[in-house]
Scaffold this motif. Structure first.
Motif, PDB file in Angstrom:
ATOM      1  N   THR A 209       0.728  -1.217   0.073  1.00 36.25           N
ATOM      2  CA  THR A 209      -0.025  -0.048  -0.043  1.00 36.25           C
ATOM      3  C   THR A 209       1.023   1.259   0.305  1.00 36.25           C
ATOM      4  O   THR A 209       2.023   1.008   0.319  1.00 36.25           O
ATOM      5  CB  THR A 209      -0.832  -0.116   1.220  1.00 36.25           C
ATOM      6  OG1 THR A 209      -0.066   0.174   2.528  1.00 36.25           O
ATOM      7  CG2 THR A 209      -1.816  -1.244   1.445  1.00 36.25           C
ATOM      8  N   PRO A 210       0.373   2.373  -0.374  1.00 35.71           N
ATOM      9  CA  PRO A 210       1.028   3.539  -0.262  1.00 35.71           C
ATOM     10  C   PRO A 210       1.852   3.862   1.414  1.00 35.71           C
ATOM     11  O   PRO A 210       2.691   4.343   1.523  1.00 35.71           O
ATOM     12  CB  PRO A 210       0.159   4.694  -0.488  1.00 35.71           C
ATOM     13  CG  PRO A 210      -0.633   4.005  -1.692  1.00 35.71           C
ATOM     14  CD  PRO A 210      -0.814   2.548  -0.896  1.00 35.71           C
ATOM     15  N   LEU A 211       1.162   3.299   2.312  1.00 37.25           N
ATOM     16  CA  LEU A 211       1.638   3.311   3.591  1.00 37.25           C
ATOM     17  C   LEU A 211       2.825   2.523   3.839  1.00 37.25           C
ATOM     18  O   LEU A 211       3.968   3.128   4.583  1.00 37.25           O
ATOM     19  CB  LEU A 211       0.565   2.954   4.635  1.00 37.25           C
ATOM     20  CG  LEU A 211      -0.344   4.306   5.376  1.00 37.25           C
ATOM     21  CD1 LEU A 211      -1.219   3.494   6.231  1.00 37.25           C
ATOM     22  CD2 LEU A 211       0.402   5.123   5.777  1.00 37.25           C
ATOM     23  N   ASN A 212       2.870   1.442   3.039  1.00 40.55           N
ATOM     24  CA  ASN A 212       4.120   0.625   3.333  1.00 40.55           C
ATOM     25  C   ASN A 212       4.375   0.116   1.769  1.00 40.55           C
ATOM     26  O   ASN A 212       4.149  -0.954   1.400  1.00 40.55           O
ATOM     27  CB  ASN A 212       3.630  -0.730   4.077  1.00 40.55           C
ATOM     28  CG  ASN A 212       3.484  -0.270   5.550  1.00 40.55           C
ATOM     29  OD1 ASN A 212       4.545  -0.012   6.389  1.00 40.55           O
ATOM     30  ND2 ASN A 212       2.301  -0.599   5.855  1.00 40.55           N
ATOM     31  N   PRO A 213       5.219   1.093   1.217  1.00 42.78           N
ATOM     32  CA  PRO A 213       5.310   0.928  -0.242  1.00 42.78           C
ATOM     33  C   PRO A 213       6.324  -0.020  -0.710  1.00 42.78           C
ATOM     34  O   PRO A 213       7.332  -0.216   0.088  1.00 42.78           O
ATOM     35  CB  PRO A 213       5.726   2.677  -0.806  1.00 42.78           C
ATOM     36  CG  PRO A 213       6.460   3.054   0.521  1.00 42.78           C
ATOM     37  CD  PRO A 213       5.821   2.584   1.651  1.00 42.78           C
ATOM     38  N   THR A 214       6.240  -0.847  -1.631  1.00 40.13           N
ATOM     39  CA  THR A 214       7.090  -1.305  -2.463  1.00 40.13           C
ATOM     40  C   THR A 214       7.660  -0.655  -3.754  1.00 40.13           C
ATOM     41  O   THR A 214       6.984  -0.230  -4.191  1.00 40.13           O
ATOM     42  CB  THR A 214       6.617  -3.061  -2.557  1.00 40.13           C
ATOM     43  OG1 THR A 214       5.686  -2.964  -3.476  1.00 40.13           O
ATOM     44  CG2 THR A 214       6.398  -3.505  -1.363  1.00 40.13           C
ATOM     45  N   PHE A 215       8.565  -1.267  -4.358  1.00 40.11           N
ATOM     46  CA  PHE A 215       9.150  -0.635  -5.565  1.00 40.11           C
ATOM     47  C   PHE A 215       9.777  -1.718  -6.514  1.00 40.11           C
ATOM     48  O   PHE A 215      10.517  -2.649  -5.942  1.00 40.11           O
ATOM     49  CB  PHE A 215      10.215   0.554  -5.393  1.00 40.11           C
ATOM     50  CG  PHE A 215       9.875   1.481  -4.184  1.00 40.11           C
ATOM     51  CD1 PHE A 215       9.797   1.414  -2.862  1.00 40.11           C
ATOM     52  CD2 PHE A 215       9.330   2.746  -4.896  1.00 40.11           C
ATOM     53  CE1 PHE A 215       9.280   2.597  -2.242  1.00 40.11           C
ATOM     54  CE2 PHE A 215       8.915   3.747  -4.127  1.00 40.11           C
ATOM     55  CZ  PHE A 215       8.853   3.501  -2.712  1.00 40.11           C
ATOM     56  N   GLY A 216       9.546  -1.857  -7.716  1.00 47.37           N
ATOM     57  CA  GLY A 216      10.157  -2.694  -8.666  1.00 47.37           C
ATOM     58  C   GLY A 216       9.323  -3.834  -8.854  1.00 47.37           C
ATOM     59  O   GLY A 216       9.691  -4.639  -9.622  1.00 47.37           O
ATOM     60  N   ASN A 217       8.288  -3.954  -7.883  1.00 43.03           N
ATOM     61  CA  ASN A 217       7.430  -5.389  -8.322  1.00 43.03           C
ATOM     62  C   ASN A 217       6.497  -5.221  -9.364  1.00 43.03           C
ATOM     63  O   ASN A 217       5.961  -6.143 -10.145  1.00 43.03           O
ATOM     64  CB  ASN A 217       6.799  -5.672  -6.869  1.00 43.03           C
ATOM     65  CG  ASN A 217       7.507  -6.051  -5.918  1.00 43.03           C
ATOM     66  OD1 ASN A 217       8.781  -6.481  -6.022  1.00 43.03           O
ATOM     67  ND2 ASN A 217       7.033  -5.805  -4.548  1.00 43.03           N
ATOM     68  N   VAL A 218       6.108  -3.811  -9.691  1.00 43.51           N
ATOM     69  CA  VAL A 218       5.396  -3.575 -10.981  1.00 43.51           C
ATOM     70  C   VAL A 218       6.054  -2.901 -11.910  1.00 43.51           C
ATOM     71  O   VAL A 218       6.492  -1.791 -11.482  1.00 43.51           O
ATOM     72  CB  VAL A 218       3.941  -2.813 -10.304  1.00 43.51           C
ATOM     73  CG1 VAL A 218       3.138  -2.573 -11.646  1.00 43.51           C
ATOM     74  CG2 VAL A 218       3.404  -3.651  -9.362  1.00 43.51           C
ATOM     75  N   THR A 219       6.094  -3.314 -13.250  1.00 39.02           N
ATOM     76  CA  THR A 219       6.835  -2.476 -14.278  1.00 39.02           C
ATOM     77  C   THR A 219       5.935  -1.976 -15.049  1.00 39.02           C
ATOM     78  O   THR A 219       4.750  -2.229 -15.309  1.00 39.02           O
ATOM     79  CB  THR A 219       7.542  -3.577 -15.128  1.00 39.02           C
ATOM     80  OG1 THR A 219       6.639  -4.794 -15.657  1.00 39.02           O
ATOM     81  CG2 THR A 219       8.723  -4.373 -14.174  1.00 39.02           C
ATOM     82  N   SER A 220       6.379  -0.543 -15.562  1.00 39.29           N
ATOM     83  CA  SER A 220       5.593   0.127 -16.366  1.00 39.29           C
ATOM     84  C   SER A 220       5.012  -0.585 -17.745  1.00 39.29           C
ATOM     85  O   SER A 220       5.982  -1.451 -18.254  1.00 39.29           O
ATOM     86  CB  SER A 220       6.387   1.368 -16.855  1.00 39.29           C
ATOM     87  OG  SER A 220       5.467   2.149 -17.830  1.00 39.29           O
ATOM     88  N   ALA A 221       3.785  -0.499 -18.037  1.00 38.61           N
ATOM     89  CA  ALA A 221       3.178  -1.168 -19.102  1.00 38.61           C
ATOM     90  C   ALA A 221       3.236  -0.406 -20.568  1.00 38.61           C
ATOM     91  O   ALA A 221       2.645  -0.309 -21.444  1.00 38.61           O
ATOM     92  CB  ALA A 221       1.739  -1.506 -19.043  1.00 38.61           C
TER      93      ALA A 221
END
Length: 659
Positions: free
Chosen positions: A321-333
């Protein structure tokens, strides 16, 4: 008994013939959210078919210009054994034969009329007329007389002496009721409401039946009892059926008896419904319990009882969630080469090239405002629970079923324009009320400012009351609810900056301008929010989803450094996509969120880094290994710290405030 507020006003002093159908009672204003308003019609014979009749409500305000705003086509409806037909919302008791939404009737000075006509004869904003008029009531809630409306209807000789009837002041508990004396003189009284009862107390007294359950929410695999109670014991065995199906909820989702019997001389019966625990991720559902067939001697005191069925098969996303963000798991389409036309450009040329991409009329699509609800249920889905949306400002999940559909927004979510309508100068049209799906769309371009009303890149799921609190405030004036973490700061910054580029006529400026539509502030605040809260997986995922509907993307999520080249520290520099993606530059390293609760991420690193944490006096407290965009938990007490970030033989110094 409460003393009635009497307004015995004779609308005429000659004898009037009794029309086939008349307005018998009107409750145009009820305390609170106006969910108990109703209109009651009376026919001169019981069980009278109302085919060929229509009810029309007219707006008597200055802006309303005595024109229609709501109609009810009565084809197919029949009055009851007492000649009554009740029109109102499901909250009215007894439940009306004709169900409409809550809070539809205006308080006045207005009018409601019956015509021998069709609803199609009265499109919205049709001026009141006496053509084919059957009956009319002009009413208000302590309003000045609507002389223009009175003049329209007193052209009919039957209503030559018509007057405006007062229900009482705003939020009153009265209704306006029609009475006819022995000489056929008609008067009106404002007194306690009597829906589905003759105003003089005569007629057949019907036995009311109510249904009840212990809770309004159950989980799959739980059971609950539905109890049915009559106002008086039944004089003979009463048999009736109930229905529970509602959209996706059907007989495959429950077991239990839906044929109900109340034995003679008794007044209660019950049935047990057991919910089936399946393995399908079908989302939370709602069963709508309702009477299928009550005999004519009985009234449904309530109906359409809604029970939420919580699906325990919800899914959890692979990102935070934006409160506990992650990065790099979702790539731009983004399609290959989507931003290639930007390379080598700067300043206005860069702006224009970017607009050419995201507002290309040969590619980009505009959807309706109703379609946005379907987009948000997908794009703003809570990563922790697929049955919920994630709320922008209050930083929490809320059931998708809790969408605001009426005037009451408590506990509901709705659509928040990050660029407020009033400041953007957006508007909508009647077609915006139709959710016609992804494959039906409008062609749109940079000058299509109206389409900003339904641009999902700048619309977010938000708590209803909090949306109202934000109103049209500029960001910086509005900073979110107290005690929230500001996880939405970067999201709203990028959404409103997108709007400036996407639509001609919009500009994000410094300060809090009040110069009319088009301007929104505060640019400095939004740049700071963008820098300290960079795009995370949640934001990238919604960018990908909105793209499947609109065929354009928010470039500041895909390429966040573009913000600096258009508004920030790199204005005037030439944009080069490849260098900005791969080259390490100490000036682009960012620590966020800042201030923080001790958990941070670092943007701008290409390789692992060593992060030395120092007190403001220069004493090293700890050293931690970090990598690009991964969350680091320093576990620090509140205070100010200095971070020495070392990567690729370069050092960056950042201050960090821990709250």
């Amino acid at each position: 008994m409460k003393t009635p507020l009497l307004f015995f006003i004779s609308i005429c002093f000659m004898q009037l013939s009794f029309s086939q159908v008349v307005i018998n009672e009107l409750d145009c204003d009820t305390p609170g959210v106006d969910n108990m308003e109703f209109l009651e019609l009376l026919s001169d014979t019981p069980n009278f078919p109302l085919d060929g009749y229509v009810v029309v409500f007219f707006n008597g305000s200055t802006s309303g210009m005595n024109s229609s705003y709501f109609t009810v086509d009565l084809d197919g409806y029949v009055t009851d054994i007492n000649g009554l037909l009740l029109i109102g919302s499901n909250s009215v008791s007894p439940v009306p034969q004709v169900l409409i939404s809550e809070n539809v009737f205006q308080n006045g000075a207005d009018a409601v009329a019956i015509y021998q006509a069709n609803a199609t004869d009265f499109p919205e904003e049709t001026v009141a007329t006496i053509d084919n008029l059957v009956d009319v009531l002009i009413y208000g809630t302590a309003d000045a007389d609507d002389v223009d409306m009175i003049n329209i209807f007193n052209q009919d000789p039957r209503f030559a002496d018509i007057q405006q009837i007062n229900e009482g002041p705003g939020n009153n508990t009265n209704s306006i009721q029609r009475f006819v004396d022995m000489d056929d003189n008609v008067t009106y009284t404002a007194t306690d409401p009597t829906p589905r009862q003759l105003n003089d107390g005569s007629g057949v007294v019907l036995n009311g039946i109510s249904m009840s359950v212990a809770q309004t929410q159950y989980n799959e695999d739980e059971a609950f009892d539905i109890t049915f109670t009559s106002e008086t014991p039944v004089t003979e065995t009463l048999n009736f059926n109930i229905l529970l199906d509602n959209f996706g909820f059907d007989s495959s989702d429950f077991t239990g008896n839906t044929a109900i019997t109340i034995p003679m001389n008794q007044s209660t019966a019950s049935t047990t419904i057991t919910l089936i625990d399946d393995s399908d991720d079908e989302g939370d559902e709602v069963t709508r319990i309702r009477f299928e067939s009550l005999p004519v001697a009985y009234l449904a005191l309530n109906n359409n009882l809604q029970i939420r069925i919580v699906d325990n098969d919800f899914t959890v996303a692979n990102f935070g969630t934006p409160l506990n963000p992650t990065f790099g798991n979702v790539t731009s389409a983004q399609p290959a080469g989507y931003y290639n036309t930007l390379d080598g450009l700067a300043d206005d040329d860069l702006r224009q090239a970017l607009q050419n991409i995201i507002a290309d009329p040969s590619v980009v699509r505009a959807q309706t405002y109703a379609d946005v609800l379907d987009i948000l249920m997908d794009a703003d889905q809570n990563p922790l629970n697929s049955n919920q949306v994630w709320l922008l400002y209050t930083e929490q999940g809320r059931a998708k079923l809790d969408l605001q559909t009426g005037s009451d927004n408590n506990g509901k979510w709705n659509r928040e324009h990050t660029y407020p309508r009033s400041r953007g100068g957006f508007n909508d049209i009647e077609a915006d009320e139709i959710a016609d799906g992804v494959d039906v769309f409008w062609t749109t371009k940079a000058d299509s400012l109206r389409h900003g009303n339904s641009d999902a890149h700048a619309l977010r799921a938000a708590d209803g009351p909090q949306n109202s609190t934000r109103g049209s405030q500029h960001y910086g004036q509005y900073t979110g609810p107290v005690a929230t973490q500001g996880s939405f700061y970067g999201d709203v910054a990028r959404s409103v900056l997108y709007m400036e580029i996407r639509y001609n006529g919009l500009q994000v400026v410094n300060g809090f301008p009040e110069n009319g539509p088009g301007e929104l502030g505060d640019l400095a605040t939004l740049l700071d929010w963008h820098r300290n809260d960079p795009p995370d997986d949640f934001e990238m995922n919604r960018n990908n989803i909105v793209y499947t509907w609109q065929f354009n993307r928010n470039p500041f999520i895909d390429q966040p450094d573009l913000v600096e080249y258009i508004w920030g520290t790199n204005v005037g520099d030439t944009w080069d996509q490849e260098l900005n993606v791969t080259e390490f530059d100490v000036n682009t390293v960012k620590v966020y969120p800042n201030p923080s609760n001790g958990r941070i991420s670092i943007q701008g690193l290409n390789t692992d880094a060593v992060v030395n944490v120092l007190s403001v006096e220069g004493r090293q407290i700890k050293a931690i290994k970090g990598s690009a965009n991964n969350v680091i938990d320093f576990n620090l007490a509140s205070g100010m710290y200095v971070l020495h970030i070392i990567s690729e033989e370069k050092t960056v110094v950042k201050k960090l405030l821990v709250r």
